[in-house]
Design a protein around this motif. Structure first.
Motif, PDB file in Angstrom:
ATOM      1  N   TYR A 272      53.381 -39.236 -18.001  1.00 28.01           N
ATOM      2  CA  TYR A 272      52.492 -40.104 -17.246  1.00 28.01           C
ATOM      3  C   TYR A 272      52.386 -39.566 -15.823  1.00 28.01           C
ATOM      4  CZ  TYR A 272      51.987 -43.949 -20.613  1.00 28.01           C
ATOM      5  OH  TYR A 272      51.653 -44.715 -21.705  1.00 28.01           O
TER       6      TYR A 272
ATOM      7  N   GLN B 104      51.335 -40.793 -11.894  1.00 26.20           N
ATOM      8  CA  GLN B 104      51.150 -41.988 -11.070  1.00 26.20           C
ATOM      9  C   GLN B 104      50.792 -41.572  -9.649  1.00 26.20           C
ATOM     10  OE1 GLN B 104      54.600 -44.567 -10.681  1.00 26.20           O
ATOM     11  NE2 GLN B 104      53.331 -46.339 -10.166  1.00 26.20           N
TER      12      GLN B 104
ATOM     13  N   ARG C 125      50.248 -45.874  -4.950  1.00 28.61           N
ATOM     14  CA  ARG C 125      49.673 -47.229  -4.966  1.00 28.61           C
ATOM     15  C   ARG C 125      48.788 -47.478  -6.193  1.00 28.61           C
ATOM     16  NH1 ARG C 125      50.043 -46.122   0.446  1.00 28.61           N
ATOM     17  NH2 ARG C 125      48.035 -45.084   0.587  1.00 28.61           N
ATOM     18  N   LYS C 126      49.073 -46.735  -7.268  1.00 27.15           N
ATOM     19  CA  LYS C 126      48.368 -46.977  -8.527  1.00 27.15           C
ATOM     20  C   LYS C 126      49.382 -47.113  -9.660  1.00 27.15           C
ATOM     21  CE  LYS C 126      44.037 -46.354  -7.105  1.00 27.15           C
ATOM     22  NZ  LYS C 126      43.257 -45.158  -7.435  1.00 27.15           N
ATOM     23  N   GLY C 127      48.921 -47.641 -10.803  1.00 26.19           N
ATOM     24  CA  GLY C 127      49.772 -47.677 -11.980  1.00 26.19           C
ATOM     25  C   GLY C 127      49.801 -46.323 -12.682  1.00 26.19           C
ATOM     26  N   PRO C 128      50.824 -46.055 -13.484  1.00 28.41           N
ATOM     27  CA  PRO C 128      50.882 -44.793 -14.227  1.00 28.41           C
ATOM     28  C   PRO C 128      49.739 -44.690 -15.239  1.00 28.41           C
ATOM     29  CG  PRO C 128      53.013 -45.920 -14.223  1.00 28.41           C
ATOM     30  CD  PRO C 128      52.016 -46.897 -13.719  1.00 28.41           C
TER      31      PRO C 128
ATOM     32  N   LEU D 167      48.539 -42.209 -18.739  1.00 25.18           N
ATOM     33  CA  LEU D 167      49.003 -41.195 -19.678  1.00 25.18           C
ATOM     34  C   LEU D 167      48.286 -39.877 -19.447  1.00 25.18           C
ATOM     35  CD1 LEU D 167      50.768 -40.575 -22.164  1.00 25.18           C
ATOM     36  CD2 LEU D 167      48.800 -41.203 -23.586  1.00 25.18           C
TER      37      LEU D 167
ATOM     38  N   LEU E 259      56.016 -38.870 -14.531  1.00 25.05           N
ATOM     39  CA  LEU E 259      57.091 -39.545 -15.260  1.00 25.05           C
ATOM     40  C   LEU E 259      57.095 -39.104 -16.712  1.00 25.05           C
ATOM     41  CD1 LEU E 259      55.415 -42.263 -13.608  1.00 25.05           C
ATOM     42  CD2 LEU E 259      57.807 -42.843 -13.702  1.00 25.05           C
TER      43      LEU E 259
ATOM     44  N   LEU F 202      58.361 -48.439 -23.335  1.00 19.94           N
ATOM     45  CA  LEU F 202      58.724 -47.036 -23.222  1.00 19.94           C
ATOM     46  C   LEU F 202      60.000 -46.895 -22.401  1.00 19.94           C
ATOM     47  CD1 LEU F 202      55.187 -45.649 -22.314  1.00 19.94           C
ATOM     48  CD2 LEU F 202      56.288 -45.563 -24.542  1.00 19.94           C
TER      49      LEU F 202
ATOM     50  N   PHE G  56      61.403 -44.644 -19.585  1.00 20.17           N
ATOM     51  CA  PHE G  56      60.861 -43.729 -18.585  1.00 20.17           C
ATOM     52  C   PHE G  56      61.963 -42.966 -17.866  1.00 20.17           C
ATOM     53  CE2 PHE G  56      56.355 -44.597 -18.167  1.00 20.17           C
ATOM     54  CZ  PHE G  56      56.203 -45.857 -18.732  1.00 20.17           C
ATOM     55  N   GLY G  57      61.645 -41.729 -17.478  1.00 16.71           N
ATOM     56  CA  GLY G  57      62.429 -41.054 -16.470  1.00 16.71           C
ATOM     57  C   GLY G  57      62.100 -41.669 -15.111  1.00 16.71           C
ATOM     58  N   LYS G  58      62.882 -41.314 -14.111  1.00 16.94           N
ATOM     59  CA  LYS G  58      62.673 -41.904 -12.786  1.00 16.94           C
ATOM     60  C   LYS G  58      61.448 -41.347 -12.084  1.00 16.94           C
ATOM     61  CE  LYS G  58      67.444 -43.242 -11.756  1.00 16.94           C
ATOM     62  NZ  LYS G  58      67.924 -43.146 -13.126  1.00 16.94           N
TER      63      LYS G  58
END
Lengths: 113, 115
Positions: free
Chosen positions: A36, A38, A41-44, A46, A88, A101, A103-105
């Motif tokens: 993903y 990101q 200031r936005k969502g992730p 794909l 991510l 899901l 997620f990695g950091k």
């Protein structure tokens, strides 16, 4: 051992460079592998997903999976300032289902013009 | 164009207040999720729902509850907000079917500050 390890960065590279982003995971039951992106200031959103070991290419992006080493990578060729974002890795629940899901950091990538 | 919207981009609340975060998706998705995202900790699943009135705890449900009265709407509730709930809250949705490659579509996030 943490389930997913991902270097948070920041990773700063000059425009045009090849970028390598990586994750290691411990759950051998993971079958699908996602990346993903990101923006600030936005969502992730794909970017790519893969299933099997090996490479999958989509334009300037290549996802690579090594199941034996539990290691996945995302390569970006000819990097652009617009690629600056947090990347991510993400792992759907083994066996499918409606669970969230893992997620990695995330790795914060900066492409310098 | 697929869309997940969240009621507020920024929210400031006081300790002890009841807080409602709303999420709406227009893709007729069965699955909906609430995550929180914190520096150094990444995204962590709070709750998810795979159908109307159904809910399942995620990894960090303590201090939160959810409500799903309609398919398109999933609400996250902080019964009594605390400072450690200051975070970015992200809502996501995906279609049901068990296909692990189904994309989760995320909203823009709500940055909540609890004073």
């Amino acid at each position: 051992q943490k389930e997913v390890e991902q270097d948070p960065g920041p990773l700063s590279v000059p425009e045009g460079a090849i970028v390598s982003l990586n994750c290691t995971y411990s759950n051998s039951a993971f079958q699908y592998f996602m990346w993903y992106r990101q923006y600030s200031r936005k969502g992730p959103e794909l970017l790519m997903y893969t299933y099997s070991s090996g490479n999958k290419e989509d334009g300037r992006f290549t996802a690579q999976v090594d199941k034996s080493s539990k290691y996945i990578s995302l390569f970006i060729r000819d990097s652009q300032p617009s690629d600056s974002a947090t990347y991510l890795c993400a792992f759907p629940p083994p066996g499918g289902g409606a669970d969230g899901l893992t997620f990695g950091k995330g790795t914060h990538l900066i492409i310098q013009p | 164009d697929v869309k997940v919207t969240q009621s507020s981009r920024y929210l400031v609340k006081r300790t002890g207040e009841k807080v409602f975060l709303e999420c709406v998706q227009d893709m007729d998705h069965e699955n909906m999720f609430w995550y929180r995202q914190d520096p150094g900790l990444g995204l962590r699943l709070i709750y998810f729902s795979y159908d109307v009135k159904m809910k399942e705890k995620g990894d960090i449900p303590e201090g939160y509850s959810v409500s799903r009265e309609k398919k398109e709407r999933f609400s996250l509730i902080l019964e009594s907000a605390s400072t450690n709930q200051t975070s970015m809250y992200l809502c996501a949705s995906s279609r049901l079917g068990g296909a692990s490659t189904d994309t989760q579509y995320f909203g823009p996030g709500t940055r909540l500050t609890v004073l």
